[in-house]
Write a protein that holds these residues in place. Sequence first.
Motif, PDB file in Angstrom:
ATOM      1  N   THR A 199       0.803  -1.227   0.000  1.00 18.60           N
ATOM      2  CA  THR A 199       0.000   0.000   0.000  1.00 18.60           C
ATOM      3  C   THR A 199       0.835   1.277   0.000  1.00 18.60           C
ATOM      4  O   THR A 199       0.285   2.369  -0.135  1.00 18.60           O
ATOM      5  N   HIS A 200       2.140   1.142   0.215  1.00 15.11           N
ATOM      6  CA  HIS A 200       2.976   2.344   0.376  1.00 15.11           C
ATOM      7  C   HIS A 200       2.828   3.314  -0.793  1.00 15.11           C
ATOM      8  O   HIS A 200       2.737   4.528  -0.608  1.00 15.11           O
ATOM      9  N   TYR A 201       2.845   2.745  -1.996  1.00 18.70           N
ATOM     10  CA  TYR A 201       2.892   3.634  -3.167  1.00 18.70           C
ATOM     11  C   TYR A 201       1.696   4.573  -3.210  1.00 18.70           C
ATOM     12  O   TYR A 201       1.826   5.790  -3.307  1.00 18.70           O
ATOM     13  N   GLU A 202       0.533   3.985  -3.125  1.00 15.61           N
ATOM     14  CA  GLU A 202      -0.684   4.781  -3.284  1.00 15.61           C
ATOM     15  C   GLU A 202      -0.809   5.843  -2.184  1.00 15.61           C
ATOM     16  O   GLU A 202      -1.168   6.990  -2.447  1.00 15.61           O
ATOM     17  N   ILE A 203      -0.479   5.439  -0.966  1.00 14.92           N
ATOM     18  CA  ILE A 203      -0.625   6.387   0.146  1.00 14.92           C
ATOM     19  C   ILE A 203       0.390   7.516   0.031  1.00 14.92           C
ATOM     20  O   ILE A 203       0.059   8.704   0.173  1.00 14.92           O
ATOM     21  N   ALA A 204       1.625   7.164  -0.250  1.00 16.10           N
ATOM     22  CA  ALA A 204       2.657   8.195  -0.375  1.00 16.10           C
ATOM     23  C   ALA A 204       2.296   9.174  -1.476  1.00 16.10           C
ATOM     24  O   ALA A 204       2.401  10.400  -1.317  1.00 16.10           O
ATOM     25  N   ASP A 205       1.844   8.625  -2.589  1.00 11.97           N
ATOM     26  CA  ASP A 205       1.495   9.471  -3.721  1.00 11.97           C
ATOM     27  C   ASP A 205       0.367  10.437  -3.350  1.00 11.97           C
ATOM     28  O   ASP A 205       0.393  11.609  -3.715  1.00 11.97           O
ATOM     29  N   ALA A 206      -0.604   9.927  -2.603  1.00 10.48           N
ATOM     30  CA  ALA A 206      -1.744  10.765  -2.234  1.00 10.48           C
ATOM     31  C   ALA A 206      -1.324  11.956  -1.374  1.00 10.48           C
ATOM     32  O   ALA A 206      -1.793  13.088  -1.572  1.00 10.48           O
ATOM     33  N   PHE A 207      -0.447  11.739  -0.423  1.00 12.28           N
ATOM     34  CA  PHE A 207      -0.030  12.851   0.439  1.00 12.28           C
ATOM     35  C   PHE A 207       0.890  13.816  -0.305  1.00 12.28           C
ATOM     36  O   PHE A 207       0.771  15.029  -0.168  1.00 12.28           O
ATOM     37  N   LEU A 208       1.819  13.267  -1.076  1.00 11.03           N
ATOM     38  CA  LEU A 208       2.682  14.154  -1.872  1.00 11.03           C
ATOM     39  C   LEU A 208       1.836  15.062  -2.766  1.00 11.03           C
ATOM     40  O   LEU A 208       2.113  16.261  -2.896  1.00 11.03           O
ATOM     41  N   ALA A 209       0.794  14.470  -3.347  1.00  4.71           N
ATOM     42  CA  ALA A 209      -0.056  15.231  -4.251  1.00  4.71           C
ATOM     43  C   ALA A 209      -0.717  16.407  -3.535  1.00  4.71           C
ATOM     44  O   ALA A 209      -1.051  17.419  -4.147  1.00  4.71           O
ATOM     45  N   LYS A 210      -0.905  16.251  -2.228  1.00  2.72           N
ATOM     46  CA  LYS A 210      -1.498  17.344  -1.449  1.00  2.72           C
ATOM     47  C   LYS A 210      -0.418  18.252  -0.846  1.00  2.72           C
ATOM     48  O   LYS A 210      -0.722  19.087   0.017  1.00  2.72           O
ATOM     49  N   GLY A 211       0.806  18.041  -1.226  1.00  2.98           N
ATOM     50  CA  GLY A 211       1.874  18.926  -0.727  1.00  2.98           C
ATOM     51  C   GLY A 211       2.370  18.577   0.663  1.00  2.98           C
ATOM     52  O   GLY A 211       3.024  19.381   1.328  1.00  2.98           O
ATOM     53  N   ILE A 212       2.052  17.363   1.108  1.00  4.48           N
ATOM     54  CA  ILE A 212       2.460  16.932   2.455  1.00  4.48           C
ATOM     55  C   ILE A 212       3.688  16.032   2.342  1.00  4.48           C
ATOM     56  O   ILE A 212       3.721  15.105   1.519  1.00  4.48           O
ATOM     57  N   HIS A 213       4.705  16.328   3.172  1.00 10.89           N
ATOM     58  CA  HIS A 213       5.917  15.511   3.167  1.00 10.89           C
ATOM     59  C   HIS A 213       5.616  14.097   3.642  1.00 10.89           C
ATOM     60  O   HIS A 213       4.671  13.881   4.408  1.00 10.89           O
ATOM     61  N   VAL A 214       6.476  13.149   3.236  1.00  9.44           N
ATOM     62  CA  VAL A 214       6.217  11.743   3.536  1.00  9.44           C
ATOM     63  C   VAL A 214       7.435  11.099   4.203  1.00  9.44           C
ATOM     64  O   VAL A 214       8.570  11.283   3.766  1.00  9.44           O
ATOM     65  N   ILE A 215       7.154  10.360   5.275  1.00  5.27           N
ATOM     66  CA  ILE A 215       8.154   9.506   5.915  1.00  5.27           C
ATOM     67  C   ILE A 215       7.613   8.094   5.779  1.00  5.27           C
ATOM     68  O   ILE A 215       6.545   7.786   6.319  1.00  5.27           O
ATOM     69  N   CYS A 216       8.318   7.249   5.015  1.00  3.27           N
ATOM     70  CA  CYS A 216       7.755   5.946   4.658  1.00  3.27           C
ATOM     71  C   CYS A 216       8.632   4.824   5.174  1.00  3.27           C
ATOM     72  O   CYS A 216       9.851   4.859   5.055  1.00  3.27           O
ATOM     73  N   ASP A 217       7.988   3.794   5.719  1.00  7.77           N
ATOM     74  CA  ASP A 217       8.751   2.621   6.155  1.00  7.77           C
ATOM     75  C   ASP A 217       9.289   1.895   4.925  1.00  7.77           C
ATOM     76  O   ASP A 217       8.904   2.166   3.797  1.00  7.77           O
TER      77      ASP A 217
END
Lengths: 378, 378, 378, 378
Positions: B95-113
Motif C-alpha cells: 500500500t505504500h505507493y498509493e498512500i505516499a502518492d496521495a499525500f505528496l499530491a497534497k503537498g504533504i511531506h512523507v516519511i515511509c517505512d
Amino acid sequence: MTETDAFGRRLRLGMVGGGGSSSIGPSHASAARLDGRWELVAGVFSRNPERTRQVARDLFIDPQRAYADHTEMAAREAERPDGIDAVTICTFNETHYEIADAFLAKGIHVICDKPLVVNREHARALSARVAETGRLLAVTYTYSGYPMVRMARDMIAGGRLGQVLSVQVEYSHQYQTQAFGKKEWQHDQTKAGALGVVASLGTHAFHLAEYVSGLRVEALAADLASLRNPLDDHVNMLLRFEGGARGALWTTSIAHGCPNGLALRVFGSDAAITWHQEHPEQLTFTASGQQPVVFARGGAGVSAGAKAASRIPAGHPEGYLEAFANIYSAVARAISEGRNTADNGDFPTVHDGARGVGFMFTALRSAGAGSMFVPFEL
Amino acid sequence: MTETDAFGRRLRLGMVGGGGSSSIGPSHASAARLDGRWELVAGVFSRNPERTRQVARDLFIDPQRAYADHTEMAAREAERPDGIDAVTICTFNETHYEIADAFLAKGIHVICDKPLVVNREHARALSARVAETGRLLAVTYTYSGYPMVRMARDMIAGGRLGQVLSVQVEYSHQYQTQAFGKKEWQHDQTKAGALGVVASLGTHAFHLAEYVSGLRVEALAADLASLRNPLDDHVNMLLRFEGGARGALWTTSIAHGCPNGLALRVFGSDAAITWHQEHPEQLTFTASGQQPVVFARGGAGVSAGAKAASRIPAGHPEGYLEAFANIYSAVARAISEGRNTADNGDFPTVHDGARGVGFMFTALRSAGAGSMFVPFEL
Amino acid sequence: MTETDAFGRRLRLGMVGGGGSSSIGPSHASAARLDGRWELVAGVFSRNPERTRQVARDLFIDPQRAYADHTEMAAREAERPDGIDAVTICTFNETHYEIADAFLAKGIHVICDKPLVVNREHARALSARVAETGRLLAVTYTYSGYPMVRMARDMIAGGRLGQVLSVQVEYSHQYQTQAFGKKEWQHDQTKAGALGVVASLGTHAFHLAEYVSGLRVEALAADLASLRNPLDDHVNMLLRFEGGARGALWTTSIAHGCPNGLALRVFGSDAAITWHQEHPEQLTFTASGQQPVVFARGGAGVSAGAKAASRIPAGHPEGYLEAFANIYSAVARAISEGRNTADNGDFPTVHDGARGVGFMFTALRSAGAGSMFVPFEL
Amino acid sequence: MTETDAFGRRLRLGMVGGGGSSSIGPSHASAARLDGRWELVAGVFSRNPERTRQVARDLFIDPQRAYADHTEMAAREAERPDGIDAVTICTFNETHYEIADAFLAKGIHVICDKPLVVNREHARALSARVAETGRLLAVTYTYSGYPMVRMARDMIAGGRLGQVLSVQVEYSHQYQTQAFGKKEWQHDQTKAGALGVVASLGTHAFHLAEYVSGLRVEALAADLASLRNPLDDHVNMLLRFEGGARGALWTTSIAHGCPNGLALRVFGSDAAITWHQEHPEQLTFTASGQQPVVFARGGAGVSAGAKAASRIPAGHPEGYLEAFANIYSAVARAISEGRNTADNGDFPTVHDGARGVGFMFTALRSAGAGSMFVPFEL
C-alpha cells in the motif's frame, strides 16, 4: 628395545619440516607432547642440515636421527628396532604428496598438515596408498579438535537442532594485509599450489562446516578475488548441502583485526549453535523460542565427545594446543588399537584431506565459470 | 494558528498505519517525540475505525483528526490551517505507493517505512512525484541513524580505511523460525510483494552496506531459499561493488537466537571496522598492524557525524529509538530549512528507497538465472 | 483549558535547573517526552534569565512561563488553571531541599535528581512534608528503570535465587580522572555537600543493590579516599544486609576506561544474576549446577515487570533514556491514579531518597571511625 | 646415565600427590611436558600404593620409581645417578611443609602448590631452609604465568599507568555452591588449615594483585563469612598498598556461574588495565582520555615479558596449561642456570609463598578484630 619398553612406552614420532620461522612445527611438537603419549625422536627440520641439527639439539633428539632428507629418514627409521611409529609432515603444500607416500611405503603412519596435497590426482593416489598399506594418515584440521566443536557435532548428530537448514562459516585472517609485503611460499604457486586463501584457510572452514553439520557440500558458487596478493586472498562462496541446507563460506587473509577468525553458525529447525575459534571454550546454543545458553567447556550438560576432548575444569581455559593435542592423542590411540580410521571423528583422515582438495578445485572451477554453481567433485 | 505558533512550534505529524500488534507504529511515534520537534496530531491507525479512534485517544489526538482512510486524511489535513507537515506511512508494503502518492499530491511531506514500494515502476513513479512536488520523502532505514554507523561512514569517507576492499553484511533474525507458524501479511504476496526476507531485512542490510562504504553495488549473485516459509526466508548473496570491492550479504528470518542480528564489517587497505546492531554503542576499529580500538559513542575520537547524532554521554546507552529519532529530527531540520534532500546522509531519501527496490528485483533476477551474477538495476 | 483538555491531556511538567552544559536536563526532558505522557511547559533553567529564555525558546515553551527563580515559578504555576502538575529538580545537590519544599508547599508534585538532599535533617523534613501534603516525590535513581533490573528484582522477589547470600555492586567512572582538572560544582562542598563520589555515584549503586536484592543494608565499613580530588573519589565498602547476606560496594570517579560502569551481581543459595549498565539489555542468570542463560529484554521468559518496562522487541536496543522514561511514565501513572507511592517499585520515592542520604552519612561515620563497621542510620 | 644424557637432556621431575580425582596432578604433569624441558620419572601419587602404581603405569613411569611415601622417594632419588632434579608437591595443604622440607634436605628442588603452608612458622622455616640449602622452591601461583598478566606487570613497571592509585581484584568460584555437599579435604581444618576460600582462592588473587601492581599490601580489613560451608567461603577485604594506593579483594566459592572468575583491574594516574582469567588472551588498556585498546597476546605492541611467555600466534588461544607451563619452563631455566631465584618474576618463589601465608593470617586477624584494618604481617 628401549628402557621404557619394559613398562610400556610412548609412541615415537618423527617430523619433516617445521624448523622454519613459522610456529607450526613447534605447535605440532607441543601438541604431541602435551598428553605424554608421544616422544619426538627423529626429524628433517629444514633443507639446511645445520638448521636441522640445531633444531634436533634444542629438542634433545639424538643427532644421529637428525637426517638430511626425508628419503634417508624413512629408510633408516624403518630399519631401526626403535624406529618411529609415525611421521608429522609440516613442509610446504607441494611436497606433502611425495613425503607422505615415502613414509607410507615404509609402513610408517603419517600425520600431515593441510591442505593434504595440491591436486586431486595426488589426493586419489594417497587414498589408494593408505588403503593398500593399512597405515593411518591423519590430516591436522586442528580446529576439529576443540571440545566445543565436538559438542556442536554431538548436538547435531543427536538431533538437538532438528533438521539442519543453514550453515554459515567464515575464516577471516590478517596474514596478508600488507600488499605483497611477504615474500613467502604461500605466494608462490610452485610451492603453495594454484590456490591461496582457499587452500590455507578455506579448507579448514570447509572441514569444520562438514564435520560439525554432518552434511556434505553438494554444490558451490565461488567468487575468488586476488585483492592484494598474487593468489586468491578474498573468497565468498554460496554453499548447498545434501538434504537441502544452504550456507555460505567466507575466507580472507586481508582482514585487519582478525588474528584467526574462524567461526561457525548452524541453524536447524529446532535450535541453533554458534562457535568462534578465538573464544573456543564457549558454545552458544539457542533452542526455538528460548533464550541462549552459553555452554562452557567442562560445565554442566556438556556432551560426551566434548568431555573426552577436555583435560581441565571449566573456567581454566584450554586453547589451540589442547585442540591440536586431541588430534595427536586420538592418532596414538588408533595406532595402539591397530586402526587406521578415526573413532567417531576423533581425528581427520585421508578422506577428509581428499575432500579438502576437492573443495579447492571445485571452487576454482566455479570461479572459472563466472562464479556459477558447480557440483562438488573429489 | 495554535497557541504554540506564537513562540515557534513543533512540526505536526500524521500517521497512516501503526495501530496493529507490531511495535513499528509506536516506535515511529516515540522516535518522533524524543527530541521534541514533532507532535503527532492526526492519523488513520487501522482499517477498523473503532481501533483508529482508540489509538487516537491513547495518543491524546483530537478525535476529529482520527480519519477513516488516508484519502480523507490527506484532503482534510491539506485544508486545515494547522494541518500536518508530514505523514508517516507504516502500513504493509503493497500500500505504500498509493498512500505516499496521495499525500505528496497534497503537498504533504512523507516519511515511509521500508521497503519503499513493491515494484520498480512504483519506485520510479514516486521518485518523479517527489521531484515534481518538491516535497520530501524519507525512508526509515532506521539503522543508518545510529551514531556509530555515522562514525563508520565518516571514517571511510575520510579515508581512514584506505581503499575499501571488502564489505560483509548480514542480518539474521528469528521472526519466522516457526514453520508456517505466523499467518501474517509478510507471508502474503498480495500484501508483502514478491519478496520475503530480501524485502523485510535484506533492504536494511543493503542500505547499510552502501551507506557506510560509500560504494554502490554493481552486480550480485543471489541464492534465495524458502526453507520454512512461502516466501524467501534465507538468502546468501555475493556482491561486487564499484571500484572492485567484493562482499557478501546474508539475511534470514529463521535464525534461532538472533533477535535482530544486523552486522557490518568493512575491510580497507589501511584499516577495518566492525559494527553490530545489537551492541550499537561500540565501533571496533583496527588499523593495519595495530590492535583493535573499541570506540564508544560519546568517547574520545568520535567523529563529528557521530557526535551530531548523539544525545547523552558515553556509557549511558542509546539505542534503537534514539537512532530512529535521528531520522525524524533530521527530517524536521530539512523541512524547516526548506530542503527535500538529506544533508550529508542524515536521513535516507526516495533515492535510497528506490535503490532498495532495485536490490530486491536484482536479487530475484539472479535467483531466476540459477544464482548467476547479474548487474544491479534500478 | 487548552485545546487538548477536551479529549484528555498529557500531564504538564516544569523544570528547575538543567540548562547548563551537563546532559542531565535534556535527559530529563527526553525521558519525559518519550512516552507522550508529559509536556514540558515551564521552567527556570538557569540562574541567568537570558539563558533560561533561550532554553525555553529551544523547547517551544511559552516565554511567559520562563521564570526568574523557583519561588516565582512555584507561585505563578500554582495559580494558573493550566499550571504544572509536577516539577523536575535538576540543580546542584545543596539546593534540592529548598526547591522541593517550595513546590510541595504549593501542592505541586516533585521529581528530584539524586542525591535527594545533602544532610539527614533535610531528608527527614522532606519526608514529613510529603506525608503532610499528600504530594508525590520521586527520586531519579534512573538505573532502577531498566527492564532487566526489574527482571532481576522480580526473580529475587519470586525466589528464583533462593536465599540471597551475596550482593556485589560497583560503579566505576572516569569523570574525575584529570587531577583537579574540572572546576565544577561537584568539587565544591558548599554546592555538592560533604561527600563526593559516595553521593554522586555511590547512592545509585546503593539504591540498585537494595532495590534488586530486596534487602536493606544494616551495617557497613567504608574506606573513603580522596586520591586525586578534594572530595572522596575512590571508595570501597564492606556491606552487611538484613538476613545475613554479605557484600561490597566499590565506587570511584578516577577509573580510566569506565564511562559509566555500574554493575551488580547477586548470588543466592539456588542461583545468581549479573547485570552491567553499559550492556543493559542482557541479564545473565545461572541456576545451581547449570550453564548461564543470557536473558535478553523482550525475549522468552522475561518477567512481567521487565515486560511492563519495555517498549520494543528484543534485539532493538533500549537504553538509558528509555529507563529514565520508565520513571517518568510511572510517576505520570501514579499522579493520574491519585497515588503518591510507587506501585511495586516502579519509581523511587522520598523514602529511597532518604535512605541514600542515610547511606552517605553512614559511610562518612565509618570512615571517621577508621573504617570500622557501623550500623546504618537514616 | 640415560641415553639422552649423551646429547643433552630434559630435567627429571618427581611428583608427590596428584593421583586423586582432582585435575591438579595431571595439570602439573601436562604443564611440565608442554615445552619438552621436563620428564616425569618418579612419584608417590597417592597414599594408596596400588593407586600410585596405576598412575605410574599410565604415565609410563618405571615401576621401581613408584614409591610408597615421600620419605622413601626423597632418599632413593637422592641416591640415584639419574635421580630427579625437582619434585612437585600437590598434596593437601597441611602436608606441604614436611614434604618440601624433606626434599630440600636431600638437595632436590621443590615446586609446591599453593598455599605454601598452613601457618607462618612453617613459612619462615621453609624460607630459612631454602636459603640454607641453596635449592629452589617455586610456588605455583599459576595465573602469574599468563602472557597478558606479564604484559600488565610490564606496563605498570614501565610507567605506562603513571602512579598506581587503585587495585581491584576478585576471584569468584562455584566449587562450594552446594551447601555442605562436598566432603572434601578443603572442608577439614586438619587438612586444609584454618582458612577456607582465603587460602584456596584468596592467595591467588592476593599474589596477582601484588605481582602485577608491583606494590605490597600494607594493611587490610577483612569480612570473612562462612555462608554455606564450615570454613570461610565468602570474603570481602579493603586493601591499602604501599605508596597510598587503595583497593579491594573479593573471593568466594559459592558463586553460581563463576567457573574460575579471577579478574584484576588496576587504575593509575595515566591509564588503566583490565584482565579476566576466563578470557586470558586479552588485556584491555585505556589511557587517560582515550578509548580502550584490546591488546591480544601475540599482536602488535605486546610487551617483551608477554612475548617471552607466548608460544603461538595471536588468535590461536593459549590457556591455563600454557600459563602453568611458563612456570615450569622458567624453573627449568633457573635450575639449568644454577639460580634459585626468579628472573624478573618468571616464577613465584618461597618469598611469594610466605607472603601468601602472611596474607591468610592477616585476614584472620582482622576478622577476629571485627574487620578492622590491621597491618600486614608475614
